[in-house]
Design an enzyme around this catalytic site. Sequence first.
Site, PDB file in Angstrom:
ATOM      1  N   LYS A  38     -44.950   7.865  36.623  1.00  0.00           N
ATOM      2  CA  LYS A  38     -44.769   6.416  36.789  1.00  0.00           C
ATOM      3  C   LYS A  38     -43.690   6.152  37.840  1.00  0.00           C
ATOM      4  O   LYS A  38     -42.514   6.400  37.613  1.00  0.00           O
ATOM      5  CB  LYS A  38     -44.364   5.724  35.487  1.00  0.00           C
ATOM      6  CG  LYS A  38     -44.544   4.207  35.660  1.00  0.00           C
ATOM      7  CD  LYS A  38     -43.691   3.352  34.774  1.00  0.00           C
ATOM      8  CE  LYS A  38     -42.339   2.981  35.285  1.00  0.00           C
ATOM      9  NZ  LYS A  38     -42.275   2.134  36.476  1.00  0.00           N
ATOM     10  N   SER A  40     -31.393   4.854  35.117  1.00  0.00           N
ATOM     11  CA  SER A  40     -30.108   4.378  34.605  1.00  0.00           C
ATOM     12  C   SER A  40     -29.772   5.019  33.258  1.00  0.00           C
ATOM     13  O   SER A  40     -30.663   5.395  32.492  1.00  0.00           O
ATOM     14  CB  SER A  40     -30.143   2.860  34.444  1.00  0.00           C
ATOM     15  OG  SER A  40     -31.144   2.513  33.514  1.00  0.00           O
ATOM     16  N   THR A  41     -28.493   5.087  32.955  1.00  0.00           N
ATOM     17  CA  THR A  41     -28.036   5.643  31.678  1.00  0.00           C
ATOM     18  C   THR A  41     -28.553   4.786  30.523  1.00  0.00           C
ATOM     19  O   THR A  41     -28.946   5.305  29.476  1.00  0.00           O
ATOM     20  CB  THR A  41     -26.494   5.725  31.677  1.00  0.00           C
ATOM     21  OG1 THR A  41     -26.115   6.624  32.721  1.00  0.00           O
ATOM     22  CG2 THR A  41     -25.953   6.242  30.361  1.00  0.00           C
ATOM     23  N   GLU A  42     -28.602   3.475  30.756  1.00  0.00           N
ATOM     24  CA  GLU A  42     -29.070   2.563  29.699  1.00  0.00           C
ATOM     25  C   GLU A  42     -30.508   2.904  29.275  1.00  0.00           C
ATOM     26  O   GLU A  42     -30.803   3.066  28.086  1.00  0.00           O
ATOM     27  CB  GLU A  42     -29.005   1.146  30.263  1.00  0.00           C
ATOM     28  CG  GLU A  42     -29.181   0.063  29.263  1.00  0.00           C
ATOM     29  CD  GLU A  42     -29.380  -1.281  29.972  1.00  0.00           C
ATOM     30  OE1 GLU A  42     -29.151  -1.362  31.200  1.00  0.00           O
ATOM     31  OE2 GLU A  42     -29.798  -2.220  29.283  1.00  0.00           O
ATOM     32  N   GLY A  88     -32.061   5.678  29.922  1.00  0.00           N
ATOM     33  CA  GLY A  88     -32.033   7.059  29.433  1.00  0.00           C
ATOM     34  C   GLY A  88     -31.724   7.114  27.941  1.00  0.00           C
ATOM     35  O   GLY A  88     -32.344   7.870  27.188  1.00  0.00           O
ATOM     36  N   GLU A 148     -31.979  12.618  33.966  1.00  0.00           N
ATOM     37  CA  GLU A 148     -31.072  12.669  35.119  1.00  0.00           C
ATOM     38  C   GLU A 148     -30.632  11.231  35.355  1.00  0.00           C
ATOM     39  O   GLU A 148     -31.413  10.407  35.819  1.00  0.00           O
ATOM     40  CB  GLU A 148     -31.808  13.267  36.330  1.00  0.00           C
ATOM     41  CG  GLU A 148     -30.855  13.800  37.370  1.00  0.00           C
ATOM     42  CD  GLU A 148     -30.559  12.777  38.431  1.00  0.00           C
ATOM     43  OE1 GLU A 148     -29.578  12.024  38.241  1.00  0.00           O
ATOM     44  OE2 GLU A 148     -31.290  12.722  39.425  1.00  0.00           O
ATOM     45  N   CYS A 205     -27.622   8.739  43.023  1.00  0.00           N
ATOM     46  CA  CYS A 205     -27.005   8.969  41.713  1.00  0.00           C
ATOM     47  C   CYS A 205     -25.731   9.791  41.838  1.00  0.00           C
ATOM     48  O   CYS A 205     -24.810   9.623  41.060  1.00  0.00           O
ATOM     49  CB  CYS A 205     -28.003   9.637  40.781  1.00  0.00           C
ATOM     50  SG  CYS A 205     -28.856  11.002  41.543  1.00  0.00           S
ATOM     51  N   GLU A 263     -21.044   2.511  37.745  1.00  0.00           N
ATOM     52  CA  GLU A 263     -21.844   2.916  38.900  1.00  0.00           C
ATOM     53  C   GLU A 263     -22.254   1.649  39.671  1.00  0.00           C
ATOM     54  O   GLU A 263     -22.926   0.778  39.121  1.00  0.00           O
ATOM     55  CB  GLU A 263     -23.098   3.652  38.407  1.00  0.00           C
ATOM     56  CG  GLU A 263     -23.966   4.179  39.523  1.00  0.00           C
ATOM     57  CD  GLU A 263     -25.147   5.007  39.007  1.00  0.00           C
ATOM     58  OE1 GLU A 263     -25.811   4.571  38.058  1.00  0.00           O
ATOM     59  OE2 GLU A 263     -25.394   6.082  39.585  1.00  0.00           O
TER      60      GLU A 263
HETATM   61  P1  NDP Z   1     -34.068   1.922  35.566  1.00  0.00           P
HETATM   62  O1  NDP Z   1     -33.439   3.008  34.792  1.00  0.00           O
HETATM   63  O2  NDP Z   1     -34.430   0.674  34.863  1.00  0.00           O
HETATM   64  O3  NDP Z   1     -35.393   2.438  36.304  1.00  0.00           O
HETATM   65  C1  NDP Z   1     -35.788   3.771  36.437  1.00  0.00           C
HETATM   66  C2  NDP Z   1     -37.258   3.931  36.072  1.00  0.00           C
HETATM   67  O4  NDP Z   1     -37.451   3.717  34.669  1.00  0.00           O
HETATM   68  C3  NDP Z   1     -38.192   2.951  36.754  1.00  0.00           C
HETATM   69  O5  NDP Z   1     -39.427   3.578  37.009  1.00  0.00           O
HETATM   70  C4  NDP Z   1     -38.321   1.878  35.692  1.00  0.00           C
HETATM   71  O6  NDP Z   1     -39.448   1.050  35.861  1.00  0.00           O
HETATM   72  C5  NDP Z   1     -38.434   2.708  34.446  1.00  0.00           C
HETATM   73  N1  NDP Z   1     -38.088   1.998  33.209  1.00  0.00           N
HETATM   74  C6  NDP Z   1     -37.448   0.815  33.036  1.00  0.00           C
HETATM   75  N2  NDP Z   1     -37.307   0.525  31.737  1.00  0.00           N
HETATM   76  C7  NDP Z   1     -37.890   1.542  31.055  1.00  0.00           C
HETATM   77  C8  NDP Z   1     -38.047   1.839  29.667  1.00  0.00           C
HETATM   78  N3  NDP Z   1     -37.577   1.034  28.710  1.00  0.00           N
HETATM   79  N4  NDP Z   1     -38.677   2.978  29.300  1.00  0.00           N
HETATM   80  C9  NDP Z   1     -39.143   3.827  30.239  1.00  0.00           C
HETATM   81  N5  NDP Z   1     -39.026   3.601  31.570  1.00  0.00           N
HETATM   82  C10 NDP Z   1     -38.395   2.477  31.976  1.00  0.00           C
HETATM   83  O7  NDP Z   1     -33.121   1.584  36.778  1.00  0.00           O
HETATM   84  P2  NDP Z   1     -32.990   0.182  37.540  1.00  0.00           P
HETATM   85  O8  NDP Z   1     -33.991   0.147  38.584  1.00  0.00           O
HETATM   86  O9  NDP Z   1     -32.989  -0.968  36.597  1.00  0.00           O
HETATM   87  O10 NDP Z   1     -31.527   0.294  38.147  1.00  0.00           O
HETATM   88  C11 NDP Z   1     -30.400  -0.112  37.363  1.00  0.00           C
HETATM   89  C12 NDP Z   1     -29.211   0.751  37.634  1.00  0.00           C
HETATM   90  O11 NDP Z   1     -29.518   2.070  37.248  1.00  0.00           O
HETATM   91  C13 NDP Z   1     -28.817   0.874  39.097  1.00  0.00           C
HETATM   92  O12 NDP Z   1     -27.976  -0.148  39.492  1.00  0.00           O
HETATM   93  C14 NDP Z   1     -28.140   2.200  39.108  1.00  0.00           C
HETATM   94  O13 NDP Z   1     -26.794   2.031  38.704  1.00  0.00           O
HETATM   95  C15 NDP Z   1     -28.867   2.996  38.058  1.00  0.00           C
HETATM   96  N6  NDP Z   1     -29.884   3.901  38.642  1.00  0.00           N
HETATM   97  C16 NDP Z   1     -29.608   5.217  38.696  1.00  0.00           C
HETATM   98  C17 NDP Z   1     -30.517   6.078  39.269  1.00  0.00           C
HETATM   99  C18 NDP Z   1     -30.254   7.532  39.366  1.00  0.00           C
HETATM  100  O14 NDP Z   1     -30.821   8.189  40.232  1.00  0.00           O
HETATM  101  N7  NDP Z   1     -29.468   8.094  38.485  1.00  0.00           N
HETATM  102  C19 NDP Z   1     -31.752   5.617  39.866  1.00  0.00           C
HETATM  103  C20 NDP Z   1     -31.983   4.201  39.714  1.00  0.00           C
HETATM  104  C21 NDP Z   1     -31.069   3.397  39.132  1.00  0.00           C
HETATM  105  P3  NDP Z   1     -39.265  -0.282  36.755  1.00  0.00           P
HETATM  106  O15 NDP Z   1     -38.976   0.162  38.130  1.00  0.00           O
HETATM  107  O16 NDP Z   1     -40.543  -0.937  36.654  1.00  0.00           O
HETATM  108  O17 NDP Z   1     -38.147  -1.062  36.123  1.00  0.00           O
END
Ligand code: NDP
Length: 485
Positions: free
Chosen positions: A189, A242-244, A246, A263, A297, A394
Site C-alpha cells: 500500500k 509515523s510513530t503514532e 506504528g 520503521e 526519517c 520530528e
Molecule cells: P503516516 O504514518 O500516517 O503514513 C504512513 C503510511 O501509513 C501511509 O501509507 C499511510 O496512508 C498509512 N496509514 C495511515 N494510517 C494508517 C493506519 N491507521 N493503519 C495502517 N496504515 C496507515 O504518516 P503521515 O503521512 O501522516 O506523516 C505524519 C508524520 O509522520 C510526518 O510528519 C513525519 O513526522 C512522520 N513520518 C515518518 C516517516 C518515516 O520515514 N519514518 C515517513 C512518513 C511520515 P496515507 O498516506 O493514506 O495516510
Amino acid sequence: MTATPQRTALEWEYSPAPEATDHIRLAERYDLFVGGTQRETEAYEPTINPATEEPLTQIAQASEADVDAAVTAAREALPGWQALPALERGKYVFRIARLIQERARELAIVESLDGGKPIRESRDVDIPLAAAHFFYYAGWADKLGYGTAGRTVEPMGVVGQIVPWNFPLLMAAWKLAPALACGNTAILKPAETTPLTALLLAEIVQEADLPAGVVNIIPGDGTAGAALVRHPGIDKIAFTGSTEVGKDIQAATAGRDVGLTLELGGKSANIVFDDAAIDQAVEGIVNGIFFNQGHVCCAGSRLLLQESVAEEVVEKLWRRMGKLRVGDPLDKNTDVGAINSAAQLQRIEALVDAGEREGATRRTVSCALPERGFWFAPTMFTDVAPAHRIAVDEIFGPVVSVLTFRTQAEAIEKANASAYGLAAGIWTDKGSRALAVARALKAGTIWQNTYNQFDPTSPFGGYKESGFGREGGASGLRPYVRVRE
Ligand code: NDP
C-alpha cells in the site's frame, strides 16, 4: 602600503535547467493491481503535483473489499511461488531491477512530479538505489541459508507492506525485494499523496512476467492500510511511517501470529566535535537536514555542536544555507524542492511557530518561493533548549535545531536524550573518539564524517520509538522468513 583587496567569492547565476517531461505519458486514471491485472474500484481521487497543486491523474482508492481481494490473490499465488526453485525466483527479482533501470528516467521524473523532491535526488539516489535493492536481494534468493546462519528457513507467507511518501519507490523496493527473494507474496500500500511510481512498478511487475498475485499494489488512504493490518489472512506486516500509526499497528497485531517490523520516526543527532574538518562538516549538515526537504526519517535534525566551534559552524552553515536553491523540483539545479503536501506544510509551520514561542532564535533563508505549491525555506534555530518541542518532536521538514555541548560525555547524553533512536552522525578527526561515541549512542545507523549514505548491503532500523526490525543487508532477510529450529 596598500591593503590587498579582499577576494570575493564567485557568485554563479544559473539559467533554468528543467528536465523535459514531454515523453512522460500518464494514464488518465490508475486502477488497483490485484491478481496480476488492473482492478477497477468505486472511488478514485486525484494525485497532485505539490509544486503546482495541479492534478496529475486519478488514482483508485482501495476499499475493504479490494484489500480482501488482494490478500486472497496473494494467498492463492503463494504455493506456486514457494514451489519455484529459488534460483528462478531470483531471476524474477533480477528482472524487476533491470526494468527499473530501463525506465529510470521516467520513474525519476514521475517521482519528482508526484512528491516534490528535486530531480537531482530522484535521478541520482531514489531510483538507482531502488534498482540496487532488487539486484542485491535477487542474489540472496538461492542463498538464504547463508544469510540466516545455516538455519533451514521458510517464507513467512502473505506479507502486507505499507510505505510512506518521502521515498515512495525506494521504500517499495526496500520492502518488496527481500519479501520476494525469500518466497513470500506481497500486498503493497503506497502513501495517499505519492502512489504513482508504485503503480508504474505494477507495470514493471507485469512486464517482468511475475506469476499473477505474487505482487499486489493497492493505493488508498489510511483506512486501506488499517484494513490490511487487520486482515486475518496476513502473516507479516512491514510498516514505515509515523510513530503514532506504528503504535496503532502494533496494538492491532498484538496477540496474533503476525510478524511485524516498524520503521518509524526519528530526531537524529548530528554531532560536531571541535577537531572536525569544519567545512566538510557543514556540507554534511546540509546533506543531513536539507536532503529531500528534510522529509527523511533519519534526518540530522538535532545539530549538536561543541561550544568552542559552535559560532564558526553556525556562521558557515548559515552562509551555505543562503546558497541553497529552492524551487522547481524538475530543475536540475534545485537543491530543495516542494513540501510533499499541504498537511505536511501545516505540521512544519506549527512546529516552527512553537520554536519561536518557546524562545529559540529563528533564521530562515530569504528566497523567492513560487506562488503556487507548498514551500518552506531552509530554516535554522539557535538558542534551543533540550526541552523545546523543536528539539524533541520530528519536524520532517527543512528545519535544523542547534544545541551545544562541552564534553564528549555531554554530547552522548544529549544525543541519547530522545524518545527516538534511528540514526546519528559524528564529525571528528579522531577514529578512537568516533568509535567510542558510536558505541555509546543508542541509534541504529551511525555515520562518521558523512551523513545520509545508504546501501542495500547495510541494515537500517531503529531503537526505542524509532521502531524495530532491520531492512537491508542479510539482516533484512530475517523478518521475511520463519526459522525452523
Ligand atoms: P503516516 O504514518 O500516517 O503514513 C504512513 C503510511 O501509513 C501511509 O501509507 C499511510 O496512508 C498509512 N496509514 C495511515 N494510517 C494508517 C493506519 N491507521 N493503519 C495502517 N496504515 C496507515 O504518516 P503521515 O503521512 O501522516 O506523516 C505524519 C508524520 O509522520 C510526518 O510528519 C513525519 O513526522 C512522520 N513520518 C515518518 C516517516 C518515516 O520515514 N519514518 C515517513 C512518513 C511520515 P496515507 O498516506 O493514506 O495516510
